[in-house]
Design a protein around this motif. Sequence first.
Motif, PDB file in Angstrom:
ATOM      1  N   VAL A   1      86.528 -14.138 -48.751  1.00  0.00           N
ATOM      2  CA  VAL A   1      85.719 -13.313 -49.640  1.00  0.00           C
ATOM      3  C   VAL A   1      85.110 -12.221 -48.781  1.00  0.00           C
ATOM      4  N   GLN A   2      85.313 -10.980 -49.171  1.00  0.00           N
ATOM      5  CA  GLN A   2      84.806  -9.856 -48.387  1.00  0.00           C
ATOM      6  C   GLN A   2      83.424  -9.454 -48.888  1.00  0.00           C
ATOM      7  N   LEU A   3      82.510  -9.209 -47.938  1.00  0.00           N
ATOM      8  CA  LEU A   3      81.146  -8.784 -48.246  1.00  0.00           C
ATOM      9  C   LEU A   3      80.899  -7.413 -47.655  1.00  0.00           C
ATOM     10  N   LYS A   4      80.185  -6.574 -48.407  1.00  0.00           N
ATOM     11  CA  LYS A   4      79.852  -5.225 -47.920  1.00  0.00           C
ATOM     12  C   LYS A   4      78.357  -4.995 -48.105  1.00  0.00           C
ATOM     13  N   LYS A   5      77.662  -4.736 -46.973  1.00  0.00           N
ATOM     14  CA  LYS A   5      76.246  -4.374 -47.077  1.00  0.00           C
ATOM     15  C   LYS A   5      76.153  -2.994 -47.705  1.00  0.00           C
TER      16      LYS A   5
ATOM     17  N   GLU B   1      85.795 -17.292 -58.554  1.00  0.00           N
ATOM     18  CA  GLU B   1      84.568 -16.783 -59.164  1.00  0.00           C
ATOM     19  C   GLU B   1      83.415 -17.216 -58.280  1.00  0.00           C
ATOM     20  N   ALA B   2      82.331 -16.471 -58.329  1.00  0.00           N
ATOM     21  CA  ALA B   2      81.108 -16.867 -57.638  1.00  0.00           C
ATOM     22  C   ALA B   2      80.090 -17.254 -58.706  1.00  0.00           C
ATOM     23  N   GLN B   3      79.401 -18.357 -58.478  1.00  0.00           N
ATOM     24  CA  GLN B   3      78.361 -18.804 -59.390  1.00  0.00           C
ATOM     25  C   GLN B   3      77.012 -18.684 -58.692  1.00  0.00           C
ATOM     26  N   VAL B   4      76.064 -18.022 -59.356  1.00  0.00           N
ATOM     27  CA  VAL B   4      74.712 -17.874 -58.813  1.00  0.00           C
ATOM     28  C   VAL B   4      73.848 -18.955 -59.453  1.00  0.00           C
ATOM     29  N   ARG B   5      73.217 -19.738 -58.588  1.00  0.00           N
ATOM     30  CA  ARG B   5      72.435 -20.887 -59.032  1.00  0.00           C
ATOM     31  C   ARG B   5      71.045 -20.862 -58.413  1.00  0.00           C
TER      32      ARG B   5
ATOM     33  N   PHE C   1      54.275 -15.519 -58.277  1.00  0.00           N
ATOM     34  CA  PHE C   1      55.087 -15.781 -57.090  1.00  0.00           C
ATOM     35  C   PHE C   1      55.531 -14.452 -56.518  1.00  0.00           C
ATOM     36  N   THR C   2      55.337 -14.259 -55.219  1.00  0.00           N
ATOM     37  CA  THR C   2      55.699 -13.002 -54.569  1.00  0.00           C
ATOM     38  C   THR C   2      57.043 -13.142 -53.866  1.00  0.00           C
ATOM     39  N   ILE C   3      57.946 -12.218 -54.179  1.00  0.00           N
ATOM     40  CA  ILE C   3      59.272 -12.175 -53.563  1.00  0.00           C
ATOM     41  C   ILE C   3      59.245 -11.074 -52.513  1.00  0.00           C
ATOM     42  N   THR C   4      59.577 -11.419 -51.283  1.00  0.00           N
ATOM     43  CA  THR C   4      59.574 -10.451 -50.189  1.00  0.00           C
ATOM     44  C   THR C   4      61.002 -10.203 -49.697  1.00  0.00           C
ATOM     45  N   ARG C   5      61.167  -9.133 -48.970  1.00  0.00           N
ATOM     46  CA  ARG C   5      62.478  -8.763 -48.433  1.00  0.00           C
ATOM     47  C   ARG C   5      63.019  -9.886 -47.544  1.00  0.00           C
ATOM     48  N   ASN C   6      64.278 -10.181 -47.730  1.00  0.00           N
ATOM     49  CA  ASN C   6      65.012 -11.206 -46.983  1.00  0.00           C
ATOM     50  C   ASN C   6      64.639 -12.639 -47.358  1.00  0.00           C
ATOM     51  N   GLU C   7      63.796 -12.820 -48.372  1.00  0.00           N
ATOM     52  CA  GLU C   7      63.485 -14.169 -48.823  1.00  0.00           C
ATOM     53  C   GLU C   7      64.714 -14.765 -49.508  1.00  0.00           C
ATOM     54  N   ARG C   8      64.946 -16.042 -49.276  1.00  0.00           N
ATOM     55  CA  ARG C   8      66.055 -16.740 -49.933  1.00  0.00           C
ATOM     56  C   ARG C   8      65.667 -17.005 -51.386  1.00  0.00           C
ATOM     57  N   ILE C   9      66.427 -16.443 -52.324  1.00  0.00           N
ATOM     58  CA  ILE C   9      66.034 -16.491 -53.731  1.00  0.00           C
ATOM     59  C   ILE C   9      66.974 -17.296 -54.620  1.00  0.00           C
ATOM     60  N   ALA C  10      68.188 -17.536 -54.178  1.00  0.00           N
ATOM     61  CA  ALA C  10      69.163 -18.255 -54.993  1.00  0.00           C
ATOM     62  C   ALA C  10      70.292 -18.697 -54.075  1.00  0.00           C
ATOM     63  N   GLN C  11      71.270 -19.366 -54.654  1.00  0.00           N
ATOM     64  CA  GLN C  11      72.451 -19.721 -53.877  1.00  0.00           C
ATOM     65  C   GLN C  11      73.695 -19.339 -54.664  1.00  0.00           C
ATOM     66  N   MET C  12      74.763 -19.106 -53.926  1.00  0.00           N
ATOM     67  CA  MET C  12      76.031 -18.697 -54.520  1.00  0.00           C
ATOM     68  C   MET C  12      77.102 -19.713 -54.123  1.00  0.00           C
ATOM     69  N   VAL C  13      77.794 -20.241 -55.114  1.00  0.00           N
ATOM     70  CA  VAL C  13      78.872 -21.198 -54.890  1.00  0.00           C
ATOM     71  C   VAL C  13      80.168 -20.535 -55.351  1.00  0.00           C
ATOM     72  N   ILE C  14      81.187 -20.565 -54.504  1.00  0.00           N
ATOM     73  CA  ILE C  14      82.491 -19.995 -54.843  1.00  0.00           C
ATOM     74  C   ILE C  14      83.354 -21.106 -55.435  1.00  0.00           C
ATOM     75  N   GLN C  15      83.965 -20.840 -56.586  1.00  0.00           N
ATOM     76  CA  GLN C  15      84.790 -21.823 -57.276  1.00  0.00           C
ATOM     77  C   GLN C  15      86.184 -21.264 -57.546  1.00  0.00           C
ATOM     78  N   VAL C  16      87.153 -22.153 -57.590  1.00  0.00           N
ATOM     79  CA  VAL C  16      88.505 -21.789 -57.992  1.00  0.00           C
ATOM     80  C   VAL C  16      88.570 -21.861 -59.512  1.00  0.00           C
ATOM     81  N   VAL C  17      89.148 -20.844 -60.119  1.00  0.00           N
ATOM     82  CA  VAL C  17      89.294 -20.775 -61.572  1.00  0.00           C
ATOM     83  C   VAL C  17      90.780 -20.898 -61.912  1.00  0.00           C
ATOM     84  N   PRO C  18      91.168 -21.925 -62.635  1.00  0.00           N
ATOM     85  CA  PRO C  18      92.587 -22.082 -62.947  1.00  0.00           C
ATOM     86  C   PRO C  18      93.064 -21.035 -63.951  1.00  0.00           C
TER      87      PRO C  18
END
Length: 159
Positions: free
Chosen positions: A15-19, A72-76, A116-133
């Motif tokens: 999976v390619q990521l681009k900042k 697919e990526a799932q945001v949880r 709740f205060t969200i700051t830069r670089n705070e971990r806010i969620a997780q992403m799980v990559i799944q195979v989709v048939p």
Amino acid sequence: MRPSRDSGGIPLFQVQLKKLPGNEDVLLPRRMSELASGFDLHAAVTEPVILHPGERRLIPTGFAMSMERGLEAQVRPRSGLALKHGITCLNSPGTIDADYRGEVKVLLINLGQEPFTITRNERIAQMVIQVVPEVELVEVEELTDTQRGAGGFGHTGTK
């Protein structure tokens, strides 16, 4: 889609990521332990964001991604934020399709009692990559029978 295999024989997909511009300091998704299934997503907010009880906000992550067909990526939600602060994701799991190339964003809601205060670089969620048939939907006149049949909500138990 032909994944390679890692040393343990597990399929390995790339999976390619681009900042995105202005987010050079924001951490890209990463696993926080060796066997974690999710990659933590970090907030790319330019200034702290206060999420009041009952409020929802779309939080940027500062990156875009490219996945091959069949993924697919799932945001949880992150369990720690949910437990300690009542912060969770709406539309969960949120789906990122393989053909989406825009910035990944996270729709957060505060179900807690306190702002709740969200700051830069705070971990806010997780992403799980799944195979989709590959699936073909076929219209038919009749469906096969099962023991459950058309039993719906609450059909298999009383609690």
